[in-house]
Motif scaffolding. Structure first.
Motif, PDB file in Angstrom:
ATOM      1  N   LYS A 188       0.861  -1.388  -0.093  1.00  0.00           N
ATOM      2  CA  LYS A 188       0.210   0.254  -0.066  1.00  0.00           C
ATOM      3  C   LYS A 188       1.042   1.488   0.009  1.00  0.00           C
ATOM      4  CE  LYS A 188      -3.920   2.343   0.306  1.00  0.00           C
ATOM      5  NZ  LYS A 188      -4.857   2.389  -0.558  1.00  0.00           N
ATOM      6  N   PHE A 189       1.964   1.268   0.728  1.00  0.00           N
ATOM      7  CA  PHE A 189       3.064   2.135   0.840  1.00  0.00           C
ATOM      8  C   PHE A 189       3.488   2.548  -0.651  1.00  0.00           C
ATOM      9  CE2 PHE A 189       7.458   3.466   0.581  1.00  0.00           C
ATOM     10  CZ  PHE A 189       7.305   4.547   1.421  1.00  0.00           C
ATOM     11  N   TYR A 190       3.857   1.511  -1.410  1.00  0.00           N
ATOM     12  CA  TYR A 190       4.261   1.613  -2.765  1.00  0.00           C
ATOM     13  C   TYR A 190       3.246   2.171  -3.745  1.00  0.00           C
ATOM     14  CZ  TYR A 190       8.122  -1.510  -1.404  1.00  0.00           C
ATOM     15  OH  TYR A 190       9.229  -1.911  -0.950  1.00  0.00           O
ATOM     16  N   HIS A 191       2.170   1.875  -3.478  1.00  0.00           N
ATOM     17  CA  HIS A 191       0.746   2.365  -4.359  1.00  0.00           C
ATOM     18  C   HIS A 191       0.606   3.713  -3.969  1.00  0.00           C
ATOM     19  CE1 HIS A 191      -2.978   2.221  -6.425  1.00  0.00           C
ATOM     20  NE2 HIS A 191      -3.562   2.697  -5.412  1.00  0.00           N
ATOM     21  N   VAL A 192       0.610   4.090  -2.735  1.00  0.00           N
ATOM     22  CA  VAL A 192       0.221   5.833  -2.409  1.00  0.00           C
ATOM     23  C   VAL A 192       1.342   6.585  -2.956  1.00  0.00           C
ATOM     24  CG1 VAL A 192      -0.007   7.226  -0.462  1.00  0.00           C
ATOM     25  CG2 VAL A 192      -1.322   5.081  -0.376  1.00  0.00           C
ATOM     26  N   LEU A 193       2.638   6.010  -2.877  1.00  0.00           N
ATOM     27  CA  LEU A 193       3.835   6.769  -3.356  1.00  0.00           C
ATOM     28  C   LEU A 193       3.521   6.941  -4.775  1.00  0.00           C
ATOM     29  CD1 LEU A 193       6.332   8.309  -2.340  1.00  0.00           C
ATOM     30  CD2 LEU A 193       7.523   6.211  -2.732  1.00  0.00           C
ATOM     31  N   ARG A 194       3.210   6.008  -5.539  1.00  0.00           N
ATOM     32  CA  ARG A 194       3.129   5.951  -6.955  1.00  0.00           C
ATOM     33  C   ARG A 194       1.989   6.652  -7.333  1.00  0.00           C
ATOM     34  NH1 ARG A 194       3.515   0.149  -6.832  1.00  0.00           N
ATOM     35  NH2 ARG A 194       5.369  -0.791  -7.368  1.00  0.00           N
ATOM     36  N   GLU A 195       0.872   6.787  -6.614  1.00  0.00           N
ATOM     37  CA  GLU A 195      -0.310   7.693  -6.989  1.00  0.00           C
ATOM     38  C   GLU A 195       0.254   9.377  -6.578  1.00  0.00           C
ATOM     39  OE1 GLU A 195      -3.630   7.149  -8.169  1.00  0.00           O
ATOM     40  OE2 GLU A 195      -2.574   5.344  -8.448  1.00  0.00           O
ATOM     41  N   THR A 196       0.914   9.464  -5.596  1.00  0.00           N
ATOM     42  CA  THR A 196       1.335  10.787  -5.205  1.00  0.00           C
ATOM     43  C   THR A 196       2.201  11.206  -6.554  1.00  0.00           C
ATOM     44  OG1 THR A 196       1.305  10.334  -2.921  1.00  0.00           O
ATOM     45  CG2 THR A 196       2.663  12.059  -3.599  1.00  0.00           C
ATOM     46  N   ILE A 197       3.232  10.494  -7.019  1.00  0.00           N
ATOM     47  CA  ILE A 197       3.796  11.007  -8.021  1.00  0.00           C
ATOM     48  C   ILE A 197       3.118  11.137  -9.217  1.00  0.00           C
ATOM     49  CG2 ILE A 197       5.825  10.089  -9.540  1.00  0.00           C
ATOM     50  CD1 ILE A 197       7.141   8.671  -7.308  1.00  0.00           C
ATOM     51  N   THR A 198       2.239  10.613  -9.781  1.00  0.00           N
ATOM     52  CA  THR A 198       1.528  10.269 -10.957  1.00  0.00           C
ATOM     53  C   THR A 198       0.192  11.256 -10.654  1.00  0.00           C
ATOM     54  OG1 THR A 198       0.270   8.438 -10.407  1.00  0.00           O
ATOM     55  CG2 THR A 198       2.219   8.394 -11.592  1.00  0.00           C
ATOM     56  N   GLY A 199       0.418  12.102  -9.834  1.00  0.00           N
ATOM     57  CA  GLY A 199      -1.209  12.844  -9.554  1.00  0.00           C
ATOM     58  C   GLY A 199      -1.303  13.895 -10.609  1.00  0.00           C
ATOM     59  N   ALA A 200      -1.788  14.986 -10.186  1.00  0.00           N
ATOM     60  CA  ALA A 200      -2.258  16.085 -11.087  1.00  0.00           C
ATOM     61  C   ALA A 200      -1.077  16.746 -12.015  1.00  0.00           C
ATOM     62  CB  ALA A 200      -2.631  17.273 -10.183  1.00  0.00           C
ATOM     63  N   ARG A 201       0.245  16.501 -11.438  1.00  0.00           N
ATOM     64  CA  ARG A 201       1.292  16.720 -12.377  1.00  0.00           C
ATOM     65  C   ARG A 201       1.254  16.112 -13.888  1.00  0.00           C
ATOM     66  NH1 ARG A 201       4.528  14.967  -9.282  1.00  0.00           N
ATOM     67  NH2 ARG A 201       5.170  16.703  -8.199  1.00  0.00           N
TER      68      ARG A 201
END
Length: 739
Positions: free
Chosen positions: A248-261
């Motif tokens: 889940k940590f990996y998933h959240v970190l990926r989602e953070t990186i691939t967010g609105a940017r």
């Protein structure tokens, strides 16, 4: 002997073997001298064998004796064990009744153990709600480690109780336990939410306050360890396990990186907005990877490979983002920016090859941002956009050029005085700039743009040729429009030469500067059309003069050909404003035009010599005219070997011949030299003489039929372009008025 038959048999075999040996050794009398030696040697050998046999038998007997002794002691021990087992059996039979009484004691003991366990956990059970409240307060105060410790204690208590119930098959009681510990799930969700919020802001936290992020990672690792332990035991898996918080940590970190940017607005995909968007991505990715490399790596365990995870996530997100951008209808600038960014900027020291990132960050093993197929597809889109832009630009250039042809002033001239315009420079500069821009991306794109440039240049030459035709039609309606029609045609010829010489410079490979055949053909068509229009102008000025010959007035004076020479000389001066290859071509074609027009006028059946004196005048006039024209073209720079005026001299030879019976030989030489001369041409020339009988004509035409001529490859046709008027058939009835 009866007990050991093998010994007797062995002795007989030994005696037989000895007898055989002895008979072989002592079959001569002189051999008996060595009998004593043989006897002593065999005696020693027998003694040795007997001693070895005795020692072997002795050791064997000793081993047998020891074995017998061991068997005797083993038999005594077995007998003792049997006696002890018998005694134990009788003792067990005596105590069997007493053992039955211990079963009730064992059951009471188990119940006592269970009750003792319950008594031990009762204080904890009674304090569950209080712990829940305290844990919730800790979570609200962001005391995550303490809150997680109490949460683990409550989960351990619940899981121990559920495990005991599971082992005793009391599944129905598990629902009661789960209901009692129902607050655990709420606390777990609250803790998880805070953890994922922390992970979502990790790039900011590791710069401002890494303690909170490290705390979150420690809690995640605790939970991961509990998950692994429970999975290894595999006897009982409590509800909610495994939590999988590391994934889940990996998933959240990926989602953070691939967010609105990575979600560009529509305005960001057009014009300068796309350039700003890509520049912002480049800056943010480099700065965030530097934060991960320098700070975040120190906050997580090494096996997280957090830098590799973030690099891969950025790479995959960019790959998907570029594909989304390419689905938009981008202009050529946008397509160029994406190709340049993906193929050049991304791997450059300005981004993933930044000195602050290498060598830890390596995207070479992750594959290209754009697959070869996508690159090829994007390049083709770019070429289509560039082609549309080039087409529009060329069309505007052609329109401006067409308007300039109708100006009230002559075209520009270069330092040598040749007419020209800015058309070649504009066109070649435009094509060359697009090719050079494409070379900044890939060689394949440069080659595609180069091929497109050649295609568009070829199409442009076709449109330019059509514009010349339109201009020519306007000039036919009114020869004063355009005012400098011939000058601009000459400028177009110079422009065509400039384009032809500049095409090779467009090729990306300096070693390969060959001009494609189709483009060469387009340049040739353009040149031929301009030359044709110029020659048509010359023809229009020559035709009034050619209409006056042959005539009696022409026979008596030289003014007609002198006027033709003046017209040709005037045009030759104009032709001198075009460069030499085309100037020579125009002179050659002009000379051929004058020759063909002169011959065509002679074959219009306007005149027939009535006497030998007229034939003499005709021959003298032909000689004088041909000589005057030849001297003119020689003075203009056209070599005599390149002229076709020799046909007039040859035609004069047919007329100057005094004996008509020799015409067949003269005509044979004439058609051999000019194989495109037909029967009609020869017949018309014979008519011009005025003294050829039907029999001679028949002989000449029969001879021509017997000697058909083939046109050589290098032959320039003269007579095939001259049409002979049809002979008028005599009308059989008298002319009169209709009733």
């Amino acid at each position: 002997d009866e007990e050991w038959p093998e010994a007797e048999k062995a002795e007989k075999l030994a005696r037989g073997a000895a007898l055989k040996w002895a008979s072989g050794v002592f079959y001569r009398p002189e051999k008996l001298e060595g009998l004593g030696q043989y006897r002593s040697r065999e005696t020693q050998r027998n003694s040795s064998i007997q001693s070895r046999l005795k020692s072997t038998v002795q050791s064997y007997l000793e081993g047998v004796s020891a074995g017998l002794e061991q068997l005797r002691s083993a038999a005594q021990e077995v007998q003792s064990v049997c006696q002890d087992l018998g005694a134990a059996r009788w003792a067990l039979l005596d105590s069997a009744d007493r053992v039955q009484g211990f079963q009730q004691m064992r059951a009471l003991m188990a119940e006592h153990v269970q009750l003792a366990s319950v008594v031990q956990v009762l204080p904890q059970l009674f304090s569950v709600q209080e712990v829940f409240s305290h844990t919730l307060q800790l979570l609200r105060g962001q005391h995550l480690l303490e809150a997680h410790a109490e949460l683990m204690m409550m989960e351990r208590l619940r899981d121990d109780i559920l495990s005991q119930l599971h082992l005793r098959g009391l599944s129905s009681a598990q629902a009661t336990v789960l209901s009692y510990f129902g607050g655990l799930q709420e606390l777990n969700d609250s803790l998880a939410k805070q953890l994922w919020d922390i992970v979502g802001g990790s790039l900011r936290l590791v710069r401002e306050d890494p303690v909170l992020f490290v705390t979150a990672v420690r809690i995640i690792e605790r939970e991961e360890k509990i998950d692994n332990t429970l999975l290894l035991e595999a006897t009982f898996l409590p509800p909610g396990r495994p939590k999988g918080w590391r994934q889940k940590f990996y998933h959240v970190l990926r989602e953070t990186i691939t967010g609105a940017r990575f979600h560009a607005n529509h305005t960001d995909a057009e014009g300068p907005g796309l350039a700003k968007h890509l520049a912002a991505l480049q800056k943010d990715i480099v700065s965030e990877l530097c934060v991960v490399k320098d700070l975040m790596v120190q906050c997580v365990p090494p096996h997280y490979n957090i830098l590799g995870l973030c690099t891969t996530t950025y790479h995959q997100a960019l790959t998907s983002h570029l594909q989304d951008l390419l689905r938009e209808d981008l202009d050529k600038q946008g397509l160029f920016l994406l190709l340049e960014w993906a193929l050049r900027v991304y791997h450059s020291p300005e981004m993933m090859g930044h000195p602050d990132l290498v060598p830890e960050v390596d995207v070479s093993a992750l594959g290209p941002l754009m697959s070869p197929e996508l690159v090829d597809q994007t390049e083709r889109k770019y070429v289509v956009k560039v082609k549309a832009s080039v087409l529009e630009w060329m069309q505007r250039t052609l329109e401006v050029e067409f308007k300039e042809w109708f100006r009230e002033e002559e075209p520009e001239t270069d330092h040598q005085g040749f007419f020209q315009s800015a058309l070649p420079i504009i066109v070649m500069q435009m094509l060359n700039e697009n090719i050079q821009v494409a070379s900044l991306i890939t060689d394949s794109l440069q080659q595609k743009v180069y091929n497109m440039a050649l295609e568009e240049l070829e199409a442009f030459l076709g449109r330019l040729r059509e514009a010349l035709v339109r201009c020519g039609k306007e000039h036919q309606k009114d020869r004063t429009v355009p005012k400098y029609y011939i000058s601009y045609l000459l400028a177009m010829l110079n422009n065509n030469l400039a384009l032809g010489s500049s095409v090779s410079s467009l090729h990306p490979d300096t070693a390969c500067r060959e001009v494609p055949a189709s483009l060469r053909a387009a340049l040739d068509r353009m040149q031929k059309k301009a030359c044709q229009l110029l020659l048509e102008e010359l023809l229009l000025d020559l035709q009034p003069l050619c209409l006056q010959l042959p005539s009696r007035k022409w026979l008596s004076g030289t003014q007609l050909v002198s006027s033709m020479c003046e017209v040709v000389d005037k045009y030759a001066k104009d032709f001198s404003r075009v460069r030499k290859p085309v100037f020579t071509l125009l002179l050659t074609e002009s000379e051929l035009l004058v020759t063909s027009q002169y011959l065509r006028a002679l074959m219009q059946k306007k005149m027939v010599c009535k006497s030998e004196e007229e034939r003499g005048q005709l021959c003298a006039r032909l000689l004088q005219d041909a000589t005057q024209l030849r001297e003119l073209f020689c003075s203009l720079g056209l070599d005599q070997s390149q002229q076709s005026l020799e046909a007039i001299f040859a035609l004069r030879e047919l007329i100057v011949l005094k004996d008509p019976t020799l015409l067949s030989l003269e005509v044979l030489g004439f058609i051999t030299k000019y194989p495109d001369a037909s029967d009609e041409h020869i017949s018309t020339l014979l008519d011009l003489r005025g003294d050829v009988s039907k029999e001679v004509r028949h002989v000449v035409l029969e001879m021509m039929a017997q000697h058909p001529q083939a046109l050589p490859e290098s032959y320039r046709p003269i007579f095939s372009t001259i049409l002979v008027p049809a002979t008028e058939l005599p009308f059989c009835l008298r002319k009169g008025k209709c009733a």
